[in-house]
Design a protein around this motif. Structure first.
Motif, PDB file in Angstrom:
ATOM      1  N   ARG A 133       0.806  -1.218   0.000  1.00 54.03           N
ATOM      2  CA  ARG A 133       0.000   0.000   0.000  1.00 54.03           C
ATOM      3  C   ARG A 133       0.839   1.267   0.000  1.00 54.03           C
ATOM      4  O   ARG A 133       0.457   2.267  -0.617  1.00 54.03           O
ATOM      5  N   ARG A 137       0.414   4.065  -2.903  1.00 59.98           N
ATOM      6  CA  ARG A 137       0.087   5.472  -2.659  1.00 59.98           C
ATOM      7  C   ARG A 137       1.121   6.389  -3.289  1.00 59.98           C
ATOM      8  O   ARG A 137       0.775   7.439  -3.865  1.00 59.98           O
ATOM      9  N   ARG A 324      -6.729   3.086  -3.623  1.00 58.38           N
ATOM     10  CA  ARG A 324      -7.838   2.555  -2.833  1.00 58.38           C
ATOM     11  C   ARG A 324      -8.590   1.463  -3.602  1.00 58.38           C
ATOM     12  O   ARG A 324      -8.989   0.441  -3.017  1.00 58.38           O
TER      13      ARG A 324
END
Length: 457
Positions: A133, A137, A324
């Motif tokens: 993650r 990002r 996301r």
């Protein structure tokens, strides 16, 4: 080093790398609306003005794969610093240029700097953040800013040309380069192998010359028919050289510039195909809509550029949503979703007419399409760099950068030819169709998969 110090160092490194990539993205389009003024001031003929863009595109797309591998072998931070130094020197020369030769040399230097810095910066980014993650990002932010740079370049170029001078489009890069040269040694750690393998020179030459030939042929198609020998011969030579490169790489083993085992990975191969189509469709749509705004609605270059501000806002939002979605549905479905929504947002633009009120449809559709395009791009970046060791991240990001730049270069002349033959709105319809076809391609490739578990590690 404490956890807080490590996190602070990562943030500073991220700011530096994002600033560099945003600046390079702006350089792709910042001079487009300034070309007539450049021609008057420096002495370009009308038919030679295209070389201001072509000189940049040739070097940016032609050398990126080579420099991506050089970053892996000789040091990513070292190549990043060398590229930023070249960007500063080339930009200063371009801002001071008084002859076409000097200005074209400056644009070529900017293109070479882009080919060096972009894969080096991306590989520094992917090796600074662990797969999962945090990396997603970071790649989402990078994609947002790069896409915003492409679209805001036209706006910035129009503002600078109207209020100051087109030369400031060059000069603004100089303080960014100085900032990077002063900051990078403090916040970026060097990474290169302990044992440096030999560089695959035959592979490097054939892939670089092949890409140069293809980009040159595609760029020439912007001003000549596709059947013209000046278009067909470079394209044919480029395809032949890339085929020869493939043969060389199969025999080069571990010393290969592009090891066959990397291209054999479905996520690398098909991820880059998706990335090429994502950049080709969005940049060519901006070109078509620029023609519509100026030739049909009568907008000034600055007004047309400002109209794409909503597209830039959409790309920023898409870059934030992409990670996301990846966490929820995985990279492959994220790419499919992005392309489907982009196709649905683009298709209504075939209705555009000559009345000023149609600008409302354009603004809404380009915002939605910008969001969707960046969602697909973030999915592509995560997919094409996942599952690879740090020692091959320069090559992986070199491939993604090549896909990006070749897509940007090929999309516009191809859709321009369609527009000349069929009209503006049918060409927009073709653009929407390509988006839908890209979604179908990714959906049907059962081997094109990075699991949501892997991407969330």
């Amino acid at each position: 080093m404490t956890t807080v110090e490590r996190a602070t160092g990562r943030r500073l490194a991220l700011v530096l790398l994002l600033t560099a990539n945003f600046t390079l993205a702006v350089d792709f389009s910042v001079l487009n609306v300034a070309l007539p003024a450049i021609g008057d001031d420096v002495g370009f003929t009308l038919d030679s003005l295209q070389w201001v863009a072509t000189a940049f595109a040739l070097c940016a797309a032609g050398f990126t794969l080579l420099f991506g591998r050089v970053a892996d072998l000789f040091g990513r931070r070292r190549l990043f610093l060398a590229g930023m130094a070249l960007l500063g020197a080339g930009s200063l020369a371009g801002g001071l240029a008084t002859s076409p030769t000097v200005l074209l040399a400056a644009r070529a230097a900017q293109g070479l700097a882009t080919a060096a810095v972009t894969p080096a910066a991306l590989s520094l980014l992917t090796t600074s953040f662990p797969e999962g993650r945090l990396r997603e990002r970071a790649l989402g932010l990078n994609g947002s800013l790069m896409a915003a740079g492409f679209t805001s370049g036209a706006v910035l170029g129009g503002v600078l040309t109207d209020l100051l001078s087109w030369r400031w489009a060059f000069f603004l890069n100089v303080p960014v380069a100085v900032f990077a040269l002063l900051t990078a040694p403090r916040v970026l750690a060097e990474s290169r192998p302990d044992r440096r393998p030999a560089l695959d020179v035959p592979g490097a030459l054939t892939v670089t010359l092949g890409l140069l030939a293809i980009v040159y042929g595609a760029s020439t198609a912007g001003t000549h028919p596709w059947r013209d020998p000046r278009v067909l011969l470079p394209l044919a030579a480029g395809v032949a050289l890339l085929a020869l490169c493939r043969h060389i790489e199969r025999r080069a083993g571990d010393a290969a510039l592009v090891p066959v085992r990397i291209l054999a990975r479905p996520n690398v191969r098909w991820g880059n195909v998706a990335g090429l189509l994502a950049f080709a469709t969005e940049t060519s749509l901006v070109f078509l809509l620029t023609l519509y705004l100026q030739d049909v609605l009568g907008f000034s270059p600055l007004g047309a550029g400002l109209s794409f501000a909503v597209l830039g806002a959409g790309t920023v939002l898409g870059g934030l949503l992409g990670p996301r979605l990846i966490a929820r549905i995985g990279p492959r479905r994220t790419i499919v979703t992005g392309f489907l929504v982009q196709a649905a947002a683009t298709a209504p633009l075939v209705l555009l007419g000559p009345a000023p009120g149609w600008i409302a449809l354009l603004l809404v559709a380009t915002f939605a399409g910008g969001v969707a395009n960046l969602v697909a791009i973030v999915g592509f970046m995560v997919t094409a760099t996942s599952g690879l060791p740090d020692g091959e991240q320069g090559l992986a990001t070199g491939l993604t950068t090549m896909s990006q730049q070749v897509g940007i270069t090929l999309g516009t002349p191809v859709l321009s030819a369609v527009a000349v033959g069929t009209g503006l709105t049918p060409a927009i319809g073709v653009n929407a169709g390509v988006c839908a076809a890209a979604a179908l391609l990714v959906l049907l490739r059962q081997d094109f998969k990075v699991s949501a578990t892997q991407s969330a590690m």
